[in-house]
Motif scaffolding. Structure first.
Motif, PDB file in Angstrom:
ATOM      1  N   TYR A 222      -6.200  34.878  -3.498  1.00  0.00           N
ATOM      2  CA  TYR A 222      -4.949  34.381  -4.061  1.00  0.00           C
ATOM      3  C   TYR A 222      -5.137  34.209  -5.559  1.00  0.00           C
ATOM      4  O   TYR A 222      -6.191  33.751  -6.006  1.00  0.00           O
ATOM      5  CB  TYR A 222      -4.577  33.022  -3.450  1.00  0.00           C
ATOM      6  CG  TYR A 222      -3.993  33.114  -2.061  1.00  0.00           C
ATOM      7  CD1 TYR A 222      -2.619  33.251  -1.870  1.00  0.00           C
ATOM      8  CD2 TYR A 222      -4.806  33.060  -0.941  1.00  0.00           C
ATOM      9  CE1 TYR A 222      -2.073  33.326  -0.594  1.00  0.00           C
ATOM     10  CE2 TYR A 222      -4.266  33.134   0.335  1.00  0.00           C
ATOM     11  CZ  TYR A 222      -2.904  33.265   0.500  1.00  0.00           C
ATOM     12  OH  TYR A 222      -2.368  33.339   1.763  1.00  0.00           O
TER      13      TYR A 222
ATOM     14  N   CYS B 284      -5.171  25.868   1.172  1.00  0.00           N
ATOM     15  CA  CYS B 284      -5.286  26.685  -0.048  1.00  0.00           C
ATOM     16  C   CYS B 284      -4.689  25.962  -1.254  1.00  0.00           C
ATOM     17  O   CYS B 284      -5.296  25.916  -2.325  1.00  0.00           O
ATOM     18  CB  CYS B 284      -4.605  28.030   0.143  1.00  0.00           C
ATOM     19  SG  CYS B 284      -5.480  29.150   1.239  1.00  0.00           S
TER      20      CYS B 284
ATOM     21  N   ALA C 250      -6.970  23.158  -2.465  1.00  0.00           N
ATOM     22  CA  ALA C 250      -8.117  23.642  -3.243  1.00  0.00           C
ATOM     23  C   ALA C 250      -7.696  24.024  -4.657  1.00  0.00           C
ATOM     24  O   ALA C 250      -8.415  23.748  -5.623  1.00  0.00           O
ATOM     25  CB  ALA C 250      -8.762  24.835  -2.539  1.00  0.00           C
TER      26      ALA C 250
ATOM     27  N   GLU D 279     -11.714  27.503   8.472  1.00  0.00           N
ATOM     28  CA  GLU D 279     -11.312  28.113   7.195  1.00  0.00           C
ATOM     29  C   GLU D 279     -12.162  27.539   6.071  1.00  0.00           C
ATOM     30  O   GLU D 279     -12.544  26.371   6.094  1.00  0.00           O
ATOM     31  CB  GLU D 279      -9.837  27.822   6.932  1.00  0.00           C
ATOM     32  CG  GLU D 279      -9.292  28.431   5.657  1.00  0.00           C
ATOM     33  CD  GLU D 279      -7.783  28.232   5.500  1.00  0.00           C
ATOM     34  OE1 GLU D 279      -7.193  28.962   4.706  1.00  0.00           O
ATOM     35  OE2 GLU D 279      -7.204  27.345   6.154  1.00  0.00           O
TER      36      GLU D 279
ATOM     37  N   VAL E 162     -12.058  27.695   1.682  1.00  0.00           N
ATOM     38  CA  VAL E 162     -11.348  28.125   0.475  1.00  0.00           C
ATOM     39  C   VAL E 162     -12.212  27.766  -0.724  1.00  0.00           C
ATOM     40  O   VAL E 162     -12.586  26.604  -0.905  1.00  0.00           O
ATOM     41  CB  VAL E 162      -9.961  27.458   0.364  1.00  0.00           C
ATOM     42  CG1 VAL E 162      -9.240  27.940  -0.888  1.00  0.00           C
ATOM     43  CG2 VAL E 162      -9.124  27.727   1.605  1.00  0.00           C
TER      44      VAL E 162
ATOM     45  N   GLU F 141      -8.323  31.927  -5.845  1.00  0.00           N
ATOM     46  CA  GLU F 141      -9.249  31.440  -4.819  1.00  0.00           C
ATOM     47  C   GLU F 141      -9.546  32.520  -3.794  1.00  0.00           C
ATOM     48  O   GLU F 141      -8.779  33.468  -3.632  1.00  0.00           O
ATOM     49  CB  GLU F 141      -8.712  30.199  -4.129  1.00  0.00           C
ATOM     50  CG  GLU F 141      -7.375  30.351  -3.483  1.00  0.00           C
ATOM     51  CD  GLU F 141      -6.742  29.017  -3.108  1.00  0.00           C
ATOM     52  OE1 GLU F 141      -7.015  27.996  -3.741  1.00  0.00           O
ATOM     53  OE2 GLU F 141      -5.961  29.026  -2.149  1.00  0.00           O
TER      54      GLU F 141
ATOM     55  N   ASP G 280      -9.982  32.915   0.131  1.00  0.00           N
ATOM     56  CA  ASP G 280      -9.616  32.256   1.385  1.00  0.00           C
ATOM     57  C   ASP G 280     -10.227  33.060   2.531  1.00  0.00           C
ATOM     58  O   ASP G 280      -9.985  34.261   2.643  1.00  0.00           O
ATOM     59  CB  ASP G 280      -8.088  32.211   1.516  1.00  0.00           C
ATOM     60  CG  ASP G 280      -7.613  31.540   2.794  1.00  0.00           C
ATOM     61  OD1 ASP G 280      -8.382  30.752   3.388  1.00  0.00           O
ATOM     62  OD2 ASP G 280      -6.473  31.810   3.196  1.00  0.00           O
TER      63      ASP G 280
ATOM     64  N   ASP H 134     -10.829  33.017   6.733  1.00  0.00           N
ATOM     65  CA  ASP H 134     -10.567  32.462   8.062  1.00  0.00           C
ATOM     66  C   ASP H 134     -11.624  32.985   9.022  1.00  0.00           C
ATOM     67  O   ASP H 134     -12.100  34.115   8.872  1.00  0.00           O
ATOM     68  CB  ASP H 134      -9.202  32.908   8.587  1.00  0.00           C
ATOM     69  CG  ASP H 134      -8.036  32.320   7.819  1.00  0.00           C
ATOM     70  OD1 ASP H 134      -8.252  31.482   6.927  1.00  0.00           O
ATOM     71  OD2 ASP H 134      -6.896  32.719   8.100  1.00  0.00           O
TER      72      ASP H 134
END
Length: 151
Positions: free
Chosen positions: A43, A73, A76, A104, A106, A118, A120, A122
């Motif tokens: 992101y 997200c 963070a 998850e 982040v 960031e 991310d 999963d």
């Protein structure tokens, strides 16, 4: 541990040889080579909104824009701190993307100590992320910070 070191070296080479398309290659590499990384996305922060960039996984997420402060997200991005959630169903902040996701992590991407994006990740495994993952992904985030800033 050796796998992380080899992947870090590959990412370093990718970032020096490519620009934007290099980030797509990196998320694919992470998702394919690290077994417990089910979905990996980058992101980018613009103003007060996280915008989904390159990602790799079985399915796309509907969360292509996330306001700063919303969800794991967004938290963070707001705090600039790493978020590790061992059980996403137990965290009220979790923005559900995939029914299979159990945990998850982040990692903020910073340039000159300012959050610009960031990583991310999963996982379909509960409590999947270790200190090794944190150190590995922090290193990748550091490399991406300089790269994303130049784009």
């Amino acid at each position: 541990m050796m796998e992380y070191k080899e992947i870090t070296q590959e990412i370093h080479i990718i970032l020096h040889e490519k620009r934007q398309q290099g980030i797509q290659e990196i998320v694919g590499l992470l998702q394919q080579r690290i077994n417990h990384y089910s979905w990996v996305g980058i992101y980018v922060l613009k103003e007060d909104m996280l915008h989904l960039g390159p990602w790799a996984g079985e399915h796309a997420t509907q969360h292509v824009e996330i306001p700063v402060g919303k969800g794991i997200c967004g938290s963070a991005a707001k705090t600039g701190k790493i978020e590790i959630v061992a059980d996403v169903q137990a965290d009220k902040r979790y923005l559900s993307c995939f029914i299979s996701t159990k945990s998850e992590i982040v990692i903020p991407i910073k340039y000159e100590n300012i959050v610009i994006g960031e990583i991310d990740v999963d996982s379909d495994e509960e409590d999947a992320f270790t200190k090794q993952d944190v150190l590995f992904l922090e290193n990748i985030a550091d490399m991406l910070g300089s790269h994303i800033h130049k784009l």
